[in-house]
Structures are given as C-alpha cells and as structure tokens.
Scaffold this motif. Structure first.
Motif: not given
Length: 487
Positions: A356-358, A361-370, A381-385, A388-391
């Motif tokens: 709900e809150d992009f 959960f930013t790209e930098e946050r996801l990269k750091r956490d994952f 990201f698919l914000k309209e849906k 997000a996807f982390v590959n």
C-alpha cells in the motif's frame, strides 16, 4: 481418466469456412507430406502424451494441437495417456518439439511428452487421401431442423469414437470429428446408402488440428519455425560431424544444463543478460563482468539445448555485440531438495503483494532487505497492481529470502510467494537479444525495457502470480516447507 473419449467440452466458435467440402482439407504442402507418409518404411509419426488429468477430454487435448492433420488418436484411459499419430514425420516432430519446449499442460497439470512406435500410414488411408482428400472430419449438409448435436453424436458413434460434434444451425450443416481417418472414411462411404441420410450432403471437412485462427497464425508460424530450428539443431548435435560444431567448445555432455555466453559488452548488466535469455527457467546465472563472460544454468536440459540452438542459429546480440555461445561445465542434475522446491513452484523471482505504501517499500529498501539473502539482478514494480518483484540470480537464494523475510515484522501483512521467471517466456522470433539499457536511457534502466519483454504484460503477470500463490498454498507439503510462503 475413465471415460476420457466420451467427456465433451463446449465449442462455441463457428467452424471456419475452409471446412466446407468444396475446399481441400489439406494445403498442397500438407497433402504431399501426408501422401509421403504412406510408404512402406515405418516412420516416427506418433507422439505419446501422458499424465493426463482424470477429468480431461480428447476435445480439450486436441484444442492444443495446431500443427497439422492427425491420422488417428489412440486413447488408453487406464494409463492416462493418448497416442497422436500424424500423417508425416515432420509434423509430428514439430508438435513434439513445441510441446516439449512449452511444457504442454492441461487443467494446470504438466503433460508428459514422448514418442510412440514408428509406423506406416495405413494404405487405405493413403488411398482415401489421394482420391477424396479424406480427413477425420466429416461434413454433413442439409441437416433436419430438429437434429441436435447430442442426437447426431448418438447416431454416428456406432461407427467409432467421436472427438467433437458441431452443428451450425443457421446453415443446417454439421461437422463430426472422429478419432481416426479410417472411421471417418467408413462414415462417408456408408451414410449416403442409408435411407435416413438420403438427399443429404456427406463429405470431408478440414481437420481442426490443421486449422489455426487468424489471430493465432503469427504465433503458430513462429512456433513452427522455432520447433523446426530446434529439430535441425538437435540433428546437427547428434551427427558425426558435430565434433567441431560448437565453435571451439566440446559437444555437450548428456544432460548438460549450463550454457556459456562470451564476448559480453563491459557495460552490460546481469539484468540485461536476463532480458536477452528466453526459453526456460533459470536455476542460476553467474556473470563474470571483468572477464566479459557468463554461465547460465537452466532448470531443464531441454530448455538449455533450446536456448543454445536458437542463439546459435538466429544469433544473440546485446549492446551491439554478437555474443559467443558454448557449453559450460556439466552441473549435473538438480539436487533432490531443489527439484522438490521447483516442482512446488520455486523460481528465482519473489513476488511481494498487497503493497500500500510505495514510499516505504522503495527499490532501495527491497534491495537492502532482500539483498541479505543473495545477489539481486532486478527489482521491478507494478504499482497499479500493488505489487513488486525481486529477481535473484539463483533459485536457492530466492527460497532463503522467502523463508527469512517472513520473520521481519514490517512484511507481516504482505503477500510473499514465488513469481514467474521472465527467462521462461517463449523465445522471440528472429534474431535474439536487444539493445540494452545504456542504449535507451529513460529514467531507471528497467522501466521501458521490461514492459512486454523482461516481464509479461502486467495483467498477465499478476494473474499468473496469484494463480501460483493459490496453488502453492493449497499444495504445500512438509517436504517443501518454506519453498512457498503465504502472508
């Protein structure tokens, strides 16, 4: 699987005009191939399809076959399999290659593809094709107003098993597909002699397995071309002259899943490499940027061979460089634990839903956490849906990430599961590869480059992701614990 031939599905589309009897059911190429299959020498023209769902029907299965007319369909309900006998070896090989690469499935269940015994086309079938353009589809004209598809099926099933019955009511015509040309030939020869069918038109129509709707013709042509290239490449691979076929690399060991990629532009990223790879799910991608080479290990041997073949014959270009393709060291089969995980839906792509809150959960946050769990090649990201996807660069790290991220309180309300590996999308037609992001600088490098290319269109992607989540949640077993995560 019991009663497989009798189970029917609804066929709502009108039969194409090419099915009318004044036109040949075969194109000149198909006709010559069909007649060529009638020699005395047995040929490999029968494809085995196994692991059929219990509630599947012949009708549904044959909806997946569009490569050419069939001579016969043999159903073995007690063994959950069928044998599809084409009229010629080339068509059978094309279908076999396409079905193997695409991992043909029915009702969400992957089918097993193999070969039946070599055989010849029966002489009477060859003769019927030569004289009357025979097919397993019988055209019936001048039908009575009150005749229903059920009544027509009941009347004609005395001749043999029926695949599909269709009546076009506004024209009072019908099409009945039998499971063999020989049965259809009996029907065409017998009905005109019966009083109930006097004055009605009886002839052959076009086999629906040889018909492709206009909307699907381009895709079918690409699939046939791709399957043909795969066949040619495999033949070359197995030929005595294949010792020097691999451009300096040894011919692959049996079961090799690792492909070597060389001559990579120094500015190329792992993301760009994955954008260029198509045809199969990856287990790992190891990119040695300082040496301008990479080793790509597919989950499936067939996918590795397919990628190698297509890249060799059509060329793989990235960032204006023609890449070198070879074979890496044989990594052997998947480990038992990883094989179980993959069977349960594991990929190197992690789906994060219900975001709900992009701004949080930013790209930098996801990269750091994952990133704690391994190297990441792409965050998308698919914000309209709201997802997000982390590959990751390998499946094992994606599995660890899903297991570990559940313990983070801030992810407790998010939906976490495996997503689809974009490398498993079908190969593109024509030369492979692309320009690369540093030839198209629009904001983030993965913006425009992935739409319809790195990932499927958003609506398709999300539908597939949610399907995976639902199935994985229902099928989760102790042996695969942690492979698929729920919220």
């Amino acid at each position: 699987m019991a009663g497989f031939p009798q189970v029917r599905t609804v066929f709502s589309a009108t039969q194409p005009s090419s099915n009318f009897p004044h036109q040949s059911p075969y194109s000149p190429v198909a006709l010559s191939a069909a007649l060529a299959g009638g020699g005395n020498q047995p040929i490999q023209r029968t494809v085995y399809i196994g692991n059929l769902p219990n509630n599947a029907s012949v009708d549904e299965l044959l909806n997946l076959v569009h490569f050419g007319p069939l001579e016969s369909i043999r159903v073995l309900p007690d063994k959950s399999c069928v044998f599809l006998s084409f009229l010629d070896q080339q068509t059978a090989s094309l279908f076999h290659a396409d079905a193997t690469v695409k991992k043909l499935s029915l009702h969400g269940q992957e089918l097993k593809i193999g070969w039946g015994k070599p055989s010849t086309v029966p002489q009477q079938v060859t003769l019927a094709i030569q004289q009357s353009n025979a097919s397993r589809n019988v055209y019936l004209g001048g039908l009575d107003e009150g005749l229903t598809e059920e009544l027509l099926r009941h009347d004609l099933q005395r001749f043999g098993l029926i695949d599909q019955v269709k009546i076009v009511r506004d024209k009072n015509i019908g099409f009945v597909h039998f499971l063999s040309i020989s049965t259809a030939t009996k029907v065409v020869n017998t009905l005109p002699t019966e009083p109930a069918w006097a004055g009605k038109r009886v002839n052959y129509g076009k086999d629906r397995c040889a018909y492709v709707p206009k909307s699907q013709q381009a895709a079918a042509q690409n699939a046939q071309a791709f399957a043909a290239q795969t066949i040619v490449a495999n033949q070359a691979m197995n030929s005595p002259a294949s010792a020097g076929f691999y451009g300096g690399f040894n011919a692959p060991d049996q079961g090799n899943r690792t492909v070597y990629i060389g001559n990579i532009h120094p500015e190329t990223t792992t993301e760009e490499l994955c954008n260029a790879i198509r045809g199969g799910m990856l287990q790992t991608i190891r990119y040695m940027q300082d040496k301008h080479i990479a080793f790509v290990t597919f989950v499936d041997t067939t996918a590795a061979y397919t990628f190698y073949n297509v890249s060799t014959y059509q060329g793989l270009t990235l960032n204006n460089r023609r890449l070198k393709i070879g074979w890496g060291k044989n990594s052997g089969p998947l480990s038992p634990s990883l094989a179980v995980a993959v069977h349960s839906g594991a990929t190197r792509n992690v789906y994060i839903g219900n975001i709900e809150d992009f701004e949080t959960f930013t790209e930098e946050r996801l990269k750091r956490d994952f990133g704690e769990y391994g190297d990441i090649e792409l965050v998308n990201f698919l914000k309209e849906k709201n997802c997000a996807f982390v590959n990751f660069t390998n499946i094992a790290n994606a599995i660890k990430a899903i297991e570990g991220i559940k313990n983070k309180p801030e992810y407790a309300n998010l939906r976490i599961a495996h997503g689809k590996d974009r490398c498993a999308n079908p190969p593109r037609s024509g030369p492979q590869g692309g320009a690369g992001k540093h030839h198209n600088r629009h904001g983030h490098g993965h913006g425009n480059n992935h739409q319809g290319e790195g990932l499927p269109p958003p609506e398709i992607t999300v539908k597939e992701e949610f399907t995976t989540i639902k199935e994985d949640t229902l099928k989760e077993e102790p042996a695969a614990a942690g492979v698929v995560a729920a919220a």
